[in-house]
Scaffold this motif. Structure first.
Motif, PDB file in Angstrom:
ATOM      1  N   LEU A   1       0.802  -1.218   0.000  1.00  0.00           N
ATOM      2  CA  LEU A   1       0.000   0.000   0.000  1.00  0.00           C
ATOM      3  C   LEU A   1       0.838   1.272   0.000  1.00  0.00           C
ATOM      4  N   ARG A   2       2.035   1.208   0.580  1.00  0.00           N
ATOM      5  CA  ARG A   2       2.888   2.396   0.629  1.00  0.00           C
ATOM      6  C   ARG A   2       3.979   2.384  -0.438  1.00  0.00           C
ATOM      7  N   ALA A   3       3.978   1.376  -1.276  1.00  0.00           N
ATOM      8  CA  ALA A   3       5.014   1.267  -2.315  1.00  0.00           C
ATOM      9  C   ALA A   3       4.702   2.203  -3.476  1.00  0.00           C
ATOM     10  N   GLY A   4       5.724   2.840  -3.987  1.00  0.00           N
ATOM     11  CA  GLY A   4       5.525   3.791  -5.066  1.00  0.00           C
ATOM     12  C   GLY A   4       5.059   3.172  -6.364  1.00  0.00           C
ATOM     13  N   TRP A   5       5.332   1.886  -6.562  1.00  0.00           N
ATOM     14  CA  TRP A   5       5.006   1.251  -7.846  1.00  0.00           C
ATOM     15  C   TRP A   5       3.572   0.733  -7.898  1.00  0.00           C
ATOM     16  N   ALA A   6       2.892   0.667  -6.761  1.00  0.00           N
ATOM     17  CA  ALA A   6       1.570   0.035  -6.698  1.00  0.00           C
ATOM     18  C   ALA A   6       0.481   1.071  -6.434  1.00  0.00           C
ATOM     19  N   GLU A   7      -0.574   1.016  -7.211  1.00  0.00           N
ATOM     20  CA  GLU A   7      -1.726   1.867  -6.954  1.00  0.00           C
ATOM     21  C   GLU A   7      -2.514   1.312  -5.771  1.00  0.00           C
ATOM     22  N   ARG A   8      -3.196   2.185  -5.055  1.00  0.00           N
ATOM     23  CA  ARG A   8      -3.912   1.756  -3.849  1.00  0.00           C
ATOM     24  C   ARG A   8      -4.975   0.708  -4.165  1.00  0.00           C
ATOM     25  N   GLY A   9      -5.599   0.832  -5.309  1.00  0.00           N
ATOM     26  CA  GLY A   9      -6.650  -0.114  -5.657  1.00  0.00           C
ATOM     27  C   GLY A   9      -6.154  -1.510  -5.962  1.00  0.00           C
ATOM     28  N   TRP A  10      -4.855  -1.673  -6.026  1.00  0.00           N
ATOM     29  CA  TRP A  10      -4.304  -2.989  -6.298  1.00  0.00           C
ATOM     30  C   TRP A  10      -4.327  -3.907  -5.069  1.00  0.00           C
ATOM     31  N   SER A  11      -4.624  -3.337  -3.903  1.00  0.00           N
ATOM     32  CA  SER A  11      -4.579  -4.112  -2.657  1.00  0.00           C
ATOM     33  C   SER A  11      -5.947  -4.158  -1.997  1.00  0.00           C
ATOM     34  N   CYS A  12      -6.178  -5.230  -1.275  1.00  0.00           N
ATOM     35  CA  CYS A  12      -7.391  -5.402  -0.473  1.00  0.00           C
ATOM     36  C   CYS A  12      -6.949  -5.617   0.970  1.00  0.00           C
ATOM     37  N   ALA A  13      -7.280  -4.660   1.838  1.00  0.00           N
ATOM     38  CA  ALA A  13      -6.819  -4.708   3.227  1.00  0.00           C
ATOM     39  C   ALA A  13      -7.788  -5.494   4.094  1.00  0.00           C
ATOM     40  N   VAL A  14      -7.225  -6.313   4.968  1.00  0.00           N
ATOM     41  CA  VAL A  14      -7.988  -7.144   5.896  1.00  0.00           C
ATOM     42  C   VAL A  14      -7.596  -6.747   7.315  1.00  0.00           C
ATOM     43  N   ALA A  15      -8.586  -6.421   8.144  1.00  0.00           N
ATOM     44  CA  ALA A  15      -8.312  -5.987   9.512  1.00  0.00           C
ATOM     45  C   ALA A  15      -8.301  -7.146  10.497  1.00  0.00           C
ATOM     46  N   SER A  16      -9.146  -8.141  10.266  1.00  0.00           N
ATOM     47  CA  SER A  16      -9.281  -9.220  11.236  1.00  0.00           C
ATOM     48  C   SER A  16      -9.770 -10.478  10.542  1.00  0.00           C
ATOM     49  N   ALA A  17      -9.854 -11.560  11.305  1.00  0.00           N
ATOM     50  CA  ALA A  17     -10.338 -12.818  10.744  1.00  0.00           C
ATOM     51  C   ALA A  17     -11.760 -12.680  10.217  1.00  0.00           C
ATOM     52  N   ALA A  18     -12.519 -11.776  10.813  1.00  0.00           N
ATOM     53  CA  ALA A  18     -13.905 -11.594  10.381  1.00  0.00           C
ATOM     54  C   ALA A  18     -13.996 -11.034   8.962  1.00  0.00           C
ATOM     55  N   ASP A  19     -12.956 -10.338   8.517  1.00  0.00           N
ATOM     56  CA  ASP A  19     -12.956  -9.755   7.168  1.00  0.00           C
ATOM     57  C   ASP A  19     -12.457 -10.723   6.108  1.00  0.00           C
ATOM     58  N   ALA A  20     -11.915 -11.848   6.523  1.00  0.00           N
ATOM     59  CA  ALA A  20     -11.179 -12.701   5.602  1.00  0.00           C
ATOM     60  C   ALA A  20     -12.042 -13.231   4.468  1.00  0.00           C
ATOM     61  N   ALA A  21     -13.204 -13.784   4.799  1.00  0.00           N
ATOM     62  CA  ALA A  21     -14.034 -14.409   3.777  1.00  0.00           C
ATOM     63  C   ALA A  21     -14.447 -13.409   2.708  1.00  0.00           C
ATOM     64  N   ALA A  22     -14.849 -12.200   3.132  1.00  0.00           N
ATOM     65  CA  ALA A  22     -15.291 -11.194   2.169  1.00  0.00           C
ATOM     66  C   ALA A  22     -14.155 -10.799   1.233  1.00  0.00           C
ATOM     67  N   ALA A  23     -12.942 -10.662   1.789  1.00  0.00           N
ATOM     68  CA  ALA A  23     -11.789 -10.271   0.965  1.00  0.00           C
ATOM     69  C   ALA A  23     -11.455 -11.347  -0.059  1.00  0.00           C
ATOM     70  N   VAL A  24     -11.476 -12.592   0.355  1.00  0.00           N
ATOM     71  CA  VAL A  24     -11.168 -13.689  -0.564  1.00  0.00           C
ATOM     72  C   VAL A  24     -12.274 -13.845  -1.595  1.00  0.00           C
ATOM     73  N   ASP A  25     -13.518 -13.735  -1.156  1.00  0.00           N
ATOM     74  CA  ASP A  25     -14.643 -13.867  -2.078  1.00  0.00           C
ATOM     75  C   ASP A  25     -14.603 -12.788  -3.149  1.00  0.00           C
ATOM     76  N   LEU A  26     -14.145 -11.595  -2.773  1.00  0.00           N
ATOM     77  CA  LEU A  26     -14.037 -10.504  -3.730  1.00  0.00           C
ATOM     78  C   LEU A  26     -13.062 -10.855  -4.852  1.00  0.00           C
ATOM     79  N   GLN A  27     -11.960 -11.482  -4.497  1.00  0.00           N
ATOM     80  CA  GLN A  27     -10.977 -11.869  -5.517  1.00  0.00           C
ATOM     81  C   GLN A  27     -11.546 -12.963  -6.425  1.00  0.00           C
ATOM     82  N   ALA A  28     -12.213 -13.926  -5.829  1.00  0.00           N
ATOM     83  CA  ALA A  28     -12.799 -15.002  -6.626  1.00  0.00           C
ATOM     84  C   ALA A  28     -13.850 -14.461  -7.588  1.00  0.00           C
ATOM     85  N   ALA A  29     -14.670 -13.520  -7.115  1.00  0.00           N
ATOM     86  CA  ALA A  29     -15.711 -12.938  -7.958  1.00  0.00           C
ATOM     87  C   ALA A  29     -15.115 -12.163  -9.128  1.00  0.00           C
ATOM     88  N   ALA A  30     -13.912 -11.616  -8.925  1.00  0.00           N
ATOM     89  CA  ALA A  30     -13.237 -10.860  -9.983  1.00  0.00           C
ATOM     90  C   ALA A  30     -12.503 -11.766 -10.970  1.00  0.00           C
TER      91      ALA A  30
END
Length: 299
Positions: A72-101
């Protein structure tokens, strides 16, 4: 791996794979001319206008990371290239988002040198959900102890041969029993030896000797790397104890990480395979990825 010979012309092999590229950072239409028929895009948006002139691909879509974590702080990567996860509760939604894409592989970053990282529970939850969806998990592990964390969490592969520290022999042996390592040795100095290159080469030498599965990968988009077969990467693999046949296996895996990629191209290498291993890399980098029709015309 099956090799065919065009009499007087050269060798035809299964399509060569670069298992670590970032298509948004390169001109992928140049890769087939450099011998690359298949790629893993390991994080970031895919370029617009994907077309048949690009290699066959599997992609990870966004990087899975912690809030404020790498890249997220790297100069070569746009912010939208990453999906941030705060806790175990966020995990399924983050992974499902990648699968849906359309992701067919999941990419997690654990970089203790570049910001916060997923905690133990969140990491395990992300890996667990990915495996529920039959997505292999590839981890960027950087910093002391991060390769071990990824292994304990159940990661299937490393995006880079571990380069932050020399891994203990028993850990390397355990990893060799169930993990795949993507090589990317040449990013450590691009031909000028560095401490990270020496560490990675030593780790890979022992991993391979223990029976671990190695895939050729370059991290294309990261620094001055050729858009095609990289002779320095091949030479580094040979220096880490792989034989020429082992290198071909690393390039020609029919189902890398259990994934079945499209098979629209084969790799053609002109001329006769050299008997001297010192000439092997120079021979490989003359390869071209050809469609079946192009191969028929050549024949």
């Amino acid at each position: 791996m099956t090799t065919h010979f065009l009499v007087g012309r050269g060798s035809v092999l299964p399509g060569f794979l670069d298992a670590h590229v970032h298509l948004a950072l390169i001109d992928a239409t140049l890769l087939p001319g450099g011998g690359i028929a298949r790629v893993f895009d390991l994080g970031g948006w895919l370029p617009d206008g994907l077309n048949s002139s690009m290699p066959d691909l599997a992609c990870a879509h966004q990087f899975i990371t912690a809030f404020g974590g790498y890249p997220l702080r790297a100069g070569w990567a746009e912010r939208g290239w990453s999906c941030a996860v705060a806790s175990a509760a966020d995990a399924a939604a983050a992974v499902d988002l990648q699968a849906a894409a359309g992701a067919s592989v999941l990419k997690i970053t654990l970089n203790s040198l570049a910001g916060p990282m997923l905690g133990t529970e969140a990491l395990a939850a992300v890996v667990g959900r990915a495996h529920e969806l039959k997505l292999p998990v590839v981890v960027h592990a950087e910093g002391a102890g991060q390769a071990d964390r990824a292994f304990v969490a159940g990661a299937d592969a490393f995006a880079h041969t571990p380069f932050s520290e020399r891994l203990a022999d028993d850990l390397v042996t355990a990893m060799a029993a169930r993990m795949t390592w993507i090589s990317t040795l040449d990013i450590h100095g691009w031909g000028r030896p560095t401490p990270a290159f020496e560490i990675a080469s030593d780790n890979l030498r022992r991993f391979h000797a223990a029976g671990g599965r190695v895939l050729y990968g370059t991290d294309l988009g990261n620094g001055p790397l050729p858009l095609g077969l990289n002779s320095r990467e091949i030479t580094a693999l040979l220096g880490a104890g792989l034989s020429p046949d082992d290198v071909l296996t690393a390039l020609c895996s029919p189902a890398p990480l259990g994934l079945t990629l499209a098979d629209t191209r084969v790799t053609f290498i002109p001329g006769e395979r050299p008997r001297n291993p010192e000439d092997f890399a120079d021979w490989l980098v003359t390869a071209r990825a050809l469609t079946r029709f192009e191969l028929e015309v050549l024949a």
